[in-house]
Design a protein around this motif. Structure first.
Motif, PDB file in Angstrom:
ATOM      1  N   ARG A  81      88.677  99.905  70.859  1.00 41.89           N
ATOM      2  CA  ARG A  81      88.972  98.475  71.049  1.00 41.89           C
ATOM      3  C   ARG A  81      90.369  98.131  70.560  1.00 41.89           C
ATOM      4  O   ARG A  81      91.106  97.380  71.204  1.00 41.89           O
ATOM      5  N   SER A  82      90.718  98.710  69.415  1.00 40.67           N
ATOM      6  CA  SER A  82      92.059  98.442  68.870  1.00 40.67           C
ATOM      7  C   SER A  82      93.142  98.994  69.785  1.00 40.67           C
ATOM      8  O   SER A  82      94.202  98.371  69.986  1.00 40.67           O
ATOM      9  N   GLU A 112      93.461  96.700  72.763  1.00 35.78           N
ATOM     10  CA  GLU A 112      94.211  95.506  72.361  1.00 35.78           C
ATOM     11  C   GLU A 112      95.691  95.816  72.188  1.00 35.78           C
ATOM     12  O   GLU A 112      96.553  95.014  72.566  1.00 35.78           O
ATOM     13  N   ALA A 113      95.980  96.997  71.600  1.00 32.41           N
ATOM     14  CA  ALA A 113      97.375  97.395  71.437  1.00 32.41           C
ATOM     15  C   ALA A 113      98.063  97.559  72.793  1.00 32.41           C
ATOM     16  O   ALA A 113      99.228  97.181  72.969  1.00 32.41           O
TER      17      ALA A 113
END
Length: 419
Positions: A141-142, A145-146
């Motif tokens: 998820r990170s 998002e990145a």
């Protein structure tokens, strides 16, 4: 569909590169973290399995059961479970059949397991992988998002880079587009010595050459018009006299001389134009000594030299010599002109020397250009035509001059060199 601009093509190309780089970097980062976590779990389970096997061999098994989230199980030789501290971590019999004294490790659904053969049976240690799966899900998820944060930011930087990189080229393109046959001034851009800078320099050099050629053409037309207008005015005046008095012999002689001068001038202009486009030569073996003697006798000047044969057009070569001799006779008279011929290596060297006043130093570099006149006058075409003829024969003409001595040196390839 109109073609894409260079800036847009550059932006799209770098955007694609940025997309591939970003996706690749994030994918490799996620895979690296996953391998690190699973590798650490593998190493921990293998070490625990090795210690458990050693403890069972020494009768110290009681202190190792179910510590730190690691669950210990005991199986019979045939894979039948003897002790399951966490039933959902049960290993299939097929996996246990190959158990040996060296620990083995594998990931199962929802857990990881390491097993080893001991005197009591097969000891298996398991640990839930749910924390790792949760950590990896959070990492993915990170990373997503990145991606959605970095990709548009990178696009903005790519656009700025493309804009800055193409700004000099666009400025040069605008300036070049404003140039026309009526405007040939240089492109006013100062750029570093990179590809753009060298391109602008090349365009400026071309514009300069075109401007000089246009100025030469304008000067040529002006000089040609002047040279033709003056004798034409004289000719019309004497024809008018003849119209009033048909028996005026002086007017008739002057009209004929003027007409002959105009004929020679037109022939010179045509010869020079043919020379610039490439003379149509009719090559023969030419006895250069005999040809030089003929030209010297025609102008009544002295001649001395040795035998030399060249491959060329005798009429053109004779025209070249006549132009050089007429130039010398105008400067110094017949008595002050001498023609010499000798062989020098694989070339024939023909020299026309006169004792005239010399050629001004500032005129020497331009002497063989159209309408460049020496002190003796003339149309300014003879030397240009002579140089064109020499070059058409693979040779050249050079000049050396000082007050009292001017020498034109014609070098032509000897017939032996041609063969």
């Amino acid at each position: 569909m109109p073609p894409l601009s260079f800036r847009l093509r550059l932006f799209l190309s770098f955007s694609l590169l940025w997309l591939l780089f970003l996706v690749g970097a994030l994918y490799l980062a996620g895979r690296g973290v996953e391998r690190a976590l699973r590798g650490h779990l593998d190493a921990t389970l293998l070490e625990d399995a090795r210690r458990a096997a050693e403890a069972y061999r020494k009768g110290q098994a009681g202190s190792l059961i179910a510590t730190g989230g690691v669950y210990l199980h005991l199986y019979a030789e045939d894979g039948e479970p003897l002790l399951l501290t966490r039933p959902e971590h049960r290993l299939p019999r097929e996996a246990l059949k190959g158990a040996g004294e060296t620990p083995r490790v594998a990931f199962q659904k929802g857990f990881a397991a390491a097993w080893v053969r001991t005197p009591l049976g097969v000891v298996a240690l398991t640990q839930d992988t749910a924390p790792i799966d949760l950590a990896l899900a959070a990492l993915r998820r990170s990373l997503v998002e990145a991606f959605f944060l970095l990709f548009p930011l990178g696009l903005g930087l790519v656009y700025l880079t493309a804009r800055l990189a193409t700004r000099p080229l666009e400025a040069a393109a605008r300036e070049i587009a404003q140039r026309s046959p009526e405007r040939l001034d240089p492109v006013p851009l100062t750029l570093p010595q990179d590809e753009f800078g060298r391109m602008v320099e090349a365009v400026n050099a071309l514009l300069k050459a075109l401007k000089e050629a246009k100025e030469e053409e304008r000067a040529f037309l002006a000089e040609a018009s002047h040279e033709l207008r003056t004798p034409l005015t004289v000719l019309l005046g004497h024809l008018d006299r003849l119209a009033r008095n048909p028996l005026d012999g002086e007017a008739l002689a002057t009209a004929r001389a003027t007409a002959e001068r105009m004929r020679r001038l037109v022939e010179d202009l045509l010869a020079l134009a043919r020379g610039e486009m490439g003379f149509s030569l009719n090559p023969h073996i030419v006895d250069l000594k005999a040809l030089a003697q003929e030209a010297a006798r025609e102008y009544g000047v002295a001649f001395g030299g040795e035998e030399a044969e060249v491959l060329g057009d005798p009429d053109r070569l004779l025209q070249m010599l006549r132009n050089l001799l007429s130039n010398g006779v105008r400067a110094a008279g017949k008595e002050g002109v001498r023609v010499r011929l000798r062989r020098e290596g694989d070339q024939a060297l023909l020299e026309v020397e006169d004792s005239g006043p010399g050629i001004p130093e500032d005129l020497l570099p331009h002497l063989f250009r159209r309408f460049a006149r020496g002190p003796g006058g003339g149309t300014g075409l003879g030397l240009a035509i002579a140089q064109a003829i020499a070059q058409a024969h693979g040779g050249e003409i050079a000049v050396e001059s000082r007050p009292g001595r001017t020498v034109f040196r014609v070098r032509l390839p000897l017939l032996e060199a041609e063969g």
